[in-house]
Design an enzyme around this catalytic site. Structure first.
Site, short mmCIF file in Angstrom:
data_model
loop_
_atom_site.label_atom_id
_atom_site.label_comp_id
_atom_site.label_asym_id
_atom_site.label_seq_id
_atom_site.Cartn_x
_atom_site.Cartn_y
_atom_site.Cartn_z
N HIS A 1 -18.44 22.71 21.51
CA HIS A 1 -18.70 22.39 22.92
C HIS A 1 -18.48 23.64 23.78
O HIS A 1 -17.38 23.82 24.31
CB HIS A 1 -17.75 21.29 23.40
CG HIS A 1 -18.00 19.96 22.81
ND1 HIS A 1 -18.70 18.97 23.46
CD2 HIS A 1 -17.66 19.43 21.62
CE1 HIS A 1 -18.78 17.90 22.70
NE2 HIS A 1 -18.15 18.15 21.57
N GLU B 1 -19.42 24.17 26.69
CA GLU B 1 -19.23 23.83 28.11
C GLU B 1 -17.76 23.84 28.52
O GLU B 1 -17.44 24.10 29.68
CB GLU B 1 -19.88 22.47 28.43
CG GLU B 1 -19.21 21.23 27.85
CD GLU B 1 -19.64 20.89 26.42
OE1 GLU B 1 -20.14 21.78 25.71
OE2 GLU B 1 -19.45 19.72 26.02
N CYS C 1 -23.24 19.60 20.04
CA CYS C 1 -22.54 18.68 19.15
C CYS C 1 -23.53 17.65 18.58
O CYS C 1 -24.34 18.00 17.74
CB CYS C 1 -21.34 18.05 19.84
SG CYS C 1 -20.08 17.57 18.63
#
Ligand code: GLN
Length: 535
Positions: free
Chosen positions: A510, A512, A383
């Site tokens: 993102h 993750e 990001c």
């Protein structure tokens, strides 16, 4: 399908005992015995969601597929259960009041005085039951944020009291408390637990199971004492001793037969065929690494590791997949300068530049991106981490002097990162970013992301207002940094890479948030894999 059962998890004595991990571990066991389970978190603060909270206050803001900005515990739920959560899985007091007040303004209460009981508690009940009413779940676990005894938790505890009364043995309460160890006398103390159960009883709630967090083994006589003082059976006193990794907690709870006790209480059948093979295989890999890798996380909230929870966990998952121990080194972006960047970063095998907002620490992040680019060190920009890589490339390779993000410098002559069209004119900051899952098409087959994903269409979650400025696209391609992933509908650039570099990937999304124990994220796996290879 049996009627939905409801389990409430409350916390006593102190915060940070790990209600989220307990709820996730129990859910994992119940899921492994064949039940469909979901977990919900009720947060007692007035913010409508944690999206506007500073990470220092509350740790990471976790984003769901449907674009809800939620508590970081939802990340644990997803990582343990390998199932997506949604807006319905996280409710705050602010949101509850907002709906009650909206109803009151519409006149829905027909002139009644609107009160905590029954109106607020009814709204809490509705939010709890929404998940059960979908016909999707056998069991809904609701974690009540905060600690019993807090003023702000009271309406939730009262709702639990009402629901236990209404639902009988279809609902139960697990209370998580602390049994501290007094080093001076060498004793474990149960009094705080007794007091916290008393507090629950004063509110009309008898816990069905007590889970005792402890640093030392709790022997039988102590278990008996707790059972006697707190009106629960011996099988309902569960020890939760410290373990080296949160991913071992389900196994500890299995040893303690928490799932059996719970299923018995709820009148549900016990499937003896519990399947934890995939979980155990992850743990074996995680605990027996064959090599080590040092990854630097460059961010501005590094004093509070919870601010980057999902990134850290994604590294754990990817490490296990590579049979490598990932040693994370936290690097404060404000401390990185042109002069010390080599000293700060040269010993690292890979660098992650973390997401973030605002100007603080930005120049340090830009230095980190420059270092990684020039030294062929694997770079994973997430990001804001992608955005700084773009700014750095514009300034130092494309020679666009003063290039910046218009978030950081609205007057920049080269806004290579600029406000998204749909964000212009937005003045309300809550829940208005580009949020949730979007499709990304990989347009370069010969790219790291294509190798990693091994497919051309992926879906990833977003949380940002700014984007790569399309009008600079050709200059970047010509100059050697290439957009390799785009959104097929809007053409927004989602992934940038430097093809000449060993592994230099910036993603606007993102990844993750999507990494779980059973599905480690391909980009994290590939990043670690490349970081393991000597330069
Ligand atoms: N502040 C940047 C934006 O809003 C990046 C956000 C982030 O890193 N999540 O676009």
């Amino acid at each position: 399908m049996p009627e939905t059962r409801y389990i409430f998890v409350t916390g006593g004595v102190t915060s940070s005992l790990g209600k989220g991990i307990l709820a996730s571990s129990l859910a994992k066991l119940l899921q492994s015995r064949g039940y469909s389970v979901t977990i919900q978190k009720l947060d007692p603060y007035i913010n409508v969601d944690p999206g506007t909270l500073n990470p220092y206050e509350h740790g990471e803001c976790f984003v769901t597929e449907d674009g809800a900005e939620t508590d970081l515990d939802l990340g644990h739920y997803e990582r343990f259960l390998n199932e997506a959560t949604s807006q319905a899985n996280n409710v705050t007091t602010g949101r509850i009041y907002q709906s009650v007040i909206d109803k009151e303004r519409r006149g829905d209460y027909l002139g009644k005085t609107v009160q905590i009981i029954p109106h607020i508690t009814d709204e809490i009940k509705r939010r709890i039951k929404i998940l059960g009413s979908k016909g999707k779940y056998d069991i809904v676990i609701t974690e009540i944020g905060g600690t019993v005894g807090d003023i702000e938790s009271l309406p939730y505890v009262e709702t639990v009291r009402q629901l236990k009364w209404e639902l009988g043995n279809k609902a139960m309460v697990i209370h998580l408390t602390l049994v501290p160890y007094l080093a001076a006398t060498g004793e474990l103390k149960t009094k705080p637990t007794q007091h916290s159960v008393k507090m629950l009883l004063e509110n009309g709630v008898q816990p069905d199971v007590l889970v005792l967090r402890t640093e030392h083994e709790i022997d039988l006589s102590l278990r008996k004492k707790v059972a006697l003082f707190c009106n629960v059976g011996l099988d309902a006193v569960i020890e939760s001793i410290n373990v080296p990794t949160i991913y071992e907690v389900p196994l500890k709870m299995l040893e303690e037969k928490l799932d059996i006790t719970v299923l018995n209480k709820l009148g549900l059948a016990i499937n003896e065929d519990i399947d934890l093979s995939a979980w155990n295989s992850f743990l074996t890999k995680h605990k027996n690494p064959k090599q080590e890798v040092k990854i630097g996380i460059v961010g501005k909230y590094v004093e509070l590791h919870d601010a980057y929870k999902s990134i850290v966990e994604a590294l754990v998952h990817a490490g296990a997949e590579n049979r490598a121990r990932v040693n994370v080194e936290w690097i404060h972006s404000e401390g990185i300068t042109k002069e010390n960047v080599v000293e700060k970063l040269s010993h690292l095998n890979g660098i992650i530049v973390a997401p973030g907002f605002g100007h603080r620490g930005l120049e340090g992040k830009i230095q980190a991106a420059k270092y990684a680019r020039e030294n062929n060190t694997p770079y994973f920009g997430i990001c804001l981490g992608m955005q700084v890589a773009v700014i750095e490339y514009a300034r130092n390779v494309l020679m666009l002097e003063g290039a910046d993000s218009s978030e950081m410098n609205p007057k920049t002559p080269h806004p290579v990162i600029d406000l998204m069209e749909e964000q212009k004119g937005i003045t309300n900051y809550g829940g208005t970013m580009r949020l949730g899952s979007y499709e990304c098409r990989i347009i370069e087959k010969d790219s790291n992301v294509c190798t990693a994903y091994n497919k051309l269409t992926v879906h990833e979650r977003h949380r940002h207002r700014y984007e790569f400025n399309e009008s600079y696209r050709q200059q970047f391609v010509d100059g050697g940094m290439t957009p390799v992933g785009i959104n097929p509908e809007t053409e927004l650039v989602e992934v940038m890479e430097i093809p000449d570099h060993k592994w230099f990937v910036g993603v606007q999304f993102h990844p993750e948030y999507r990494s779980t124990v059973l599905n480690p994220h391909p980009l994290f796996i590939d990043f670690i894999k490349n970081s393991l290879v000597e330069k």
